[in-house]
Design a protein around this motif. Structure first.
Motif, PDB file in Angstrom:
ATOM      1  N   GLY A 224       4.532  51.513   8.321  1.00  0.00           N
ATOM      2  CA  GLY A 224       5.464  52.568   7.960  1.00  0.00           C
ATOM      3  C   GLY A 224       4.869  53.723   7.197  1.00  0.00           C
ATOM      4  O   GLY A 224       5.569  54.686   6.891  1.00  0.00           O
ATOM      5  N   HIS A 225       3.573  53.634   6.853  1.00  0.00           N
ATOM      6  CA  HIS A 225       2.912  54.710   6.126  1.00  0.00           C
ATOM      7  C   HIS A 225       1.552  54.992   6.770  1.00  0.00           C
ATOM      8  O   HIS A 225       0.989  54.154   7.465  1.00  0.00           O
ATOM      9  CB  HIS A 225       2.695  54.346   4.652  1.00  0.00           C
ATOM     10  N   GLU A 226       1.033  56.184   6.524  1.00  0.00           N
ATOM     11  CA  GLU A 226      -0.334  56.490   6.898  1.00  0.00           C
ATOM     12  C   GLU A 226      -1.202  56.333   5.660  1.00  0.00           C
ATOM     13  O   GLU A 226      -0.842  56.795   4.574  1.00  0.00           O
ATOM     14  CB  GLU A 226      -0.449  57.921   7.446  1.00  0.00           C
ATOM     15  N   VAL A 227      -2.336  55.680   5.816  1.00  0.00           N
ATOM     16  CA  VAL A 227      -3.197  55.370   4.689  1.00  0.00           C
ATOM     17  C   VAL A 227      -4.635  55.807   4.997  1.00  0.00           C
ATOM     18  O   VAL A 227      -5.148  55.562   6.092  1.00  0.00           O
ATOM     19  CB  VAL A 227      -3.190  53.848   4.402  1.00  0.00           C
ATOM     20  N   VAL A 228      -5.258  56.485   4.022  1.00  0.00           N
ATOM     21  CA  VAL A 228      -6.668  56.838   4.153  1.00  0.00           C
ATOM     22  C   VAL A 228      -7.404  56.411   2.885  1.00  0.00           C
ATOM     23  O   VAL A 228      -6.856  56.451   1.791  1.00  0.00           O
ATOM     24  CB  VAL A 228      -6.875  58.351   4.413  1.00  0.00           C
ATOM     25  N   PHE A 229      -8.647  55.995   3.053  1.00  0.00           N
ATOM     26  CA  PHE A 229      -9.478  55.549   1.941  1.00  0.00           C
ATOM     27  C   PHE A 229     -10.628  56.544   1.797  1.00  0.00           C
ATOM     28  O   PHE A 229     -11.619  56.471   2.511  1.00  0.00           O
ATOM     29  CB  PHE A 229     -10.005  54.135   2.227  1.00  0.00           C
ATOM     30  N   LEU A 230     -10.482  57.481   0.859  1.00  0.00           N
ATOM     31  CA  LEU A 230     -11.427  58.594   0.783  1.00  0.00           C
ATOM     32  C   LEU A 230     -11.987  58.883  -0.611  1.00  0.00           C
ATOM     33  O   LEU A 230     -13.062  59.481  -0.717  1.00  0.00           O
ATOM     34  CB  LEU A 230     -10.762  59.879   1.301  1.00  0.00           C
ATOM     35  N   LYS A 231     -11.296  58.500  -1.642  1.00  0.00           N
ATOM     36  CA  LYS A 231     -11.660  58.965  -2.980  1.00  0.00           C
ATOM     37  C   LYS A 231     -13.037  58.503  -3.447  1.00  0.00           C
ATOM     38  O   LYS A 231     -13.614  59.111  -4.357  1.00  0.00           O
ATOM     39  CB  LYS A 231     -10.590  58.534  -3.981  1.00  0.00           C
ATOM     40  N   LYS A 232     -13.564  57.453  -2.822  1.00  0.00           N
ATOM     41  CA  LYS A 232     -14.898  56.976  -3.180  1.00  0.00           C
ATOM     42  C   LYS A 232     -15.896  57.163  -2.044  1.00  0.00           C
ATOM     43  O   LYS A 232     -17.003  56.621  -2.085  1.00  0.00           O
ATOM     44  CB  LYS A 232     -14.835  55.504  -3.578  1.00  0.00           C
ATOM     45  N   ARG A 233     -15.523  57.927  -1.036  1.00  0.00           N
ATOM     46  CA  ARG A 233     -16.381  58.131   0.142  1.00  0.00           C
ATOM     47  C   ARG A 233     -17.191  59.420  -0.016  1.00  0.00           C
ATOM     48  O   ARG A 233     -16.840  60.469   0.512  1.00  0.00           O
ATOM     49  CB  ARG A 233     -15.529  58.190   1.407  1.00  0.00           C
ATOM     50  N   PHE A 234     -18.288  59.326  -0.738  1.00  0.00           N
ATOM     51  CA  PHE A 234     -19.115  60.504  -1.007  1.00  0.00           C
ATOM     52  C   PHE A 234     -20.221  60.705   0.033  1.00  0.00           C
ATOM     53  O   PHE A 234     -20.748  61.802   0.179  1.00  0.00           O
ATOM     54  CB  PHE A 234     -19.761  60.379  -2.395  1.00  0.00           C
ATOM     55  N   GLY A 235     -20.569  59.648   0.752  1.00  0.00           N
ATOM     56  CA  GLY A 235     -21.736  59.698   1.630  1.00  0.00           C
ATOM     57  C   GLY A 235     -21.679  60.764   2.702  1.00  0.00           C
ATOM     58  O   GLY A 235     -22.645  61.520   2.896  1.00  0.00           O
ATOM     59  N   PHE A 236     -20.576  60.867   3.429  1.00  0.00           N
ATOM     60  CA  PHE A 236     -20.492  61.836   4.525  1.00  0.00           C
ATOM     61  C   PHE A 236     -20.525  63.267   4.000  1.00  0.00           C
ATOM     62  O   PHE A 236     -21.052  64.175   4.656  1.00  0.00           O
ATOM     63  CB  PHE A 236     -19.246  61.577   5.381  1.00  0.00           C
ATOM     64  N   VAL A 237     -19.980  63.465   2.803  1.00  0.00           N
ATOM     65  CA  VAL A 237     -20.006  64.791   2.186  1.00  0.00           C
ATOM     66  C   VAL A 237     -21.428  65.147   1.773  1.00  0.00           C
ATOM     67  O   VAL A 237     -21.891  66.278   1.979  1.00  0.00           O
ATOM     68  CB  VAL A 237     -19.059  64.847   0.973  1.00  0.00           C
ATOM     69  N   ARG A 238     -22.139  64.194   1.197  1.00  0.00           N
ATOM     70  CA  ARG A 238     -23.517  64.439   0.764  1.00  0.00           C
ATOM     71  C   ARG A 238     -24.406  64.847   1.945  1.00  0.00           C
ATOM     72  O   ARG A 238     -25.185  65.801   1.851  1.00  0.00           O
ATOM     73  CB  ARG A 238     -24.085  63.189   0.079  1.00  0.00           C
ATOM     74  N   VAL A 239     -24.285  64.135   3.067  1.00  0.00           N
ATOM     75  CA  VAL A 239     -25.090  64.467   4.246  1.00  0.00           C
ATOM     76  C   VAL A 239     -24.720  65.847   4.775  1.00  0.00           C
ATOM     77  O   VAL A 239     -25.589  66.627   5.187  1.00  0.00           O
ATOM     78  CB  VAL A 239     -24.916  63.399   5.343  1.00  0.00           C
ATOM     79  N   ALA A 240     -23.433  66.191   4.760  1.00  0.00           N
ATOM     80  CA  ALA A 240     -23.004  67.514   5.218  1.00  0.00           C
ATOM     81  C   ALA A 240     -23.615  68.608   4.357  1.00  0.00           C
ATOM     82  O   ALA A 240     -24.085  69.631   4.875  1.00  0.00           O
ATOM     83  CB  ALA A 240     -21.473  67.602   5.178  1.00  0.00           C
TER      84      ALA A 240
END
Length: 350
Positions: A224-240
């Motif tokens: 019933g909800h959409e869920v994303v897990f992002l607040k600790k996901r630094f890796g993809f940002v660092r590579v970008a």
């Protein structure tokens, strides 16, 4: 802003938009019109009943359930010669090289990308195609992961919805140790998700599709909800940042309903999931099969978030860009959820 509907000349019109040109125009309203920067691509389900779509989806996704069934049957018959032979064949398939550009691979990938999207169907909406430069590499960060992030097929080169010819998708390394699945997904353009591979692809001019929430996101899934897990996901940002590749927020509506699923609850289950690196759960599609439900998907592609190329970005720089990405993804979700048919759905960010 008006909505442009893609036609059979979508690729040419999209390329013209991305280069800032007028496009070649269409009778159905102008994917090449200067007055319209957005692009909308929809594939309707085939009137014939979709036999080829079923076959394409089974080839693409069926190996997961097929391998499970074969594994259980083999374990139950280990004393039989045929079971030993099947086990040997599977071990061979685990190490047999898989080449992205093989002739067989191209044919299989083209077939899957042509027919599988028609099963759902899938709609792709690009907010502003003029904001993309086809000579640059981008990081298309797609959410949510759901059971399987099958909506990313709308961004693949063989599908032809987007004007990018140099684009690859990153997937869990576990996929590439799985018989049958590793070959099919390699042919579709997927590569193991490692920092080294990610950075090399971007430096070589390839745009990359990533699902930053990863399989760990399944731990937070709710009905019933959409869920994303992002607040600790630094890796993809660092590579970008290290490669100077802009981040593009992408949200796939309807993907979480493509499969029915069940998972245990409790702290022990959460600890086990973290320890093994993925979330064990039971999932099934139409009639209990591995074929996902015919749930229409709406894939919204936002505008690129430019980053300043820095070889060694600080934690603060990475955190600031991640925060910008999360805000952009939330805005993209709110902007499109009514059009996608989910006006009352909430997005939870962990």
């Amino acid at each position: 802003m008006g909505e442009c509907v893609g036609s059979t000349r979508f690729m040419a019109a999209a390329a013209a938009h991305a280069k800032g040109g007028d496009g070649d125009g269409d009778g159905d309203g102008g994917a090449g019109s200067d007055a319209c920067n957005s692009l909308h691509r929809r594939v309707d389900p085939p009137a014939s009943g979709g036999v080829l779509s079923w076959i394409a989806v089974l080839i693409w996704l069926g190996a997961i359930h097929f391998n499970t069934i074969v594994g259980l049957v083999v374990l139950a018959n280990l004393r039989r010669a045929w079971a030993i032979a099947v086990m040997g064949l599977y071990l061979l398939l685990m190490v047999l090289p898989a080449h992205h550009e093989s002739p067989l691979g191209r044919k299989v990938a083209t077939f899957i990308c042509k027919y599988a999207p028609k099963h759902f169907p899938i709609r792709l909406h690009v907010d502003d195609i003029k904001s993309f430069d086809l000579s640059k590499a981008y990081v298309f960060a797609v959410e949510p992961h759901s059971i399987l992030p099958i909506g990313i097929i709308s961004l693949c080169h063989y599908t032809g919805y987007m004007p990018f010819t140099k684009i690859r998708a990153l997937a869990s390394s576990a996929v590439f140790a799985t018989p049958i699945l590793r070959h099919i997904w390699t042919w579709l353009g997927l590569v193991p998700a490692s920092r080294k591979t990610f950075g090399k692809l971007l430096n070589d001019g390839y745009s990359c599709i990533v699902v930053p929430g990863g399989v760990q996101e399944c731990l937070y899934m709710e009905h019933g909800h959409e869920v994303v897990f992002l607040k600790k996901r630094f890796g993809f940002v660092r590579v970008a940042i290290e490669t100077g590749a802009p981040l593009v927020p992408v949200f796939c509506f309807g993907q979480t309903e493509a499969y029915k699923w069940w998972k245990p609850k409790g702290e022990l289950y959460a600890k086990l999931s973290r320890a093994i690196g993925f979330t064990p759960l039971v999932f099934w599609g139409m009639y209990g099969s591995p074929v996902p439900c015919q749930q229409e998907m709406y894939v919204a592609v936002g505008n690129p978030i430019e980053v300043t190329k820095t070889s060694q970005p600080s934690r603060e720089e990475v955190a600031n860009v991640l925060e910008k990405f999360i805000v952009a993804l939330q805005e993209l979700f709110e902007k499109h959820k009514a059009a996608a048919g989910y006006k009352d759905t909430m997005l939870h960010v962990y």
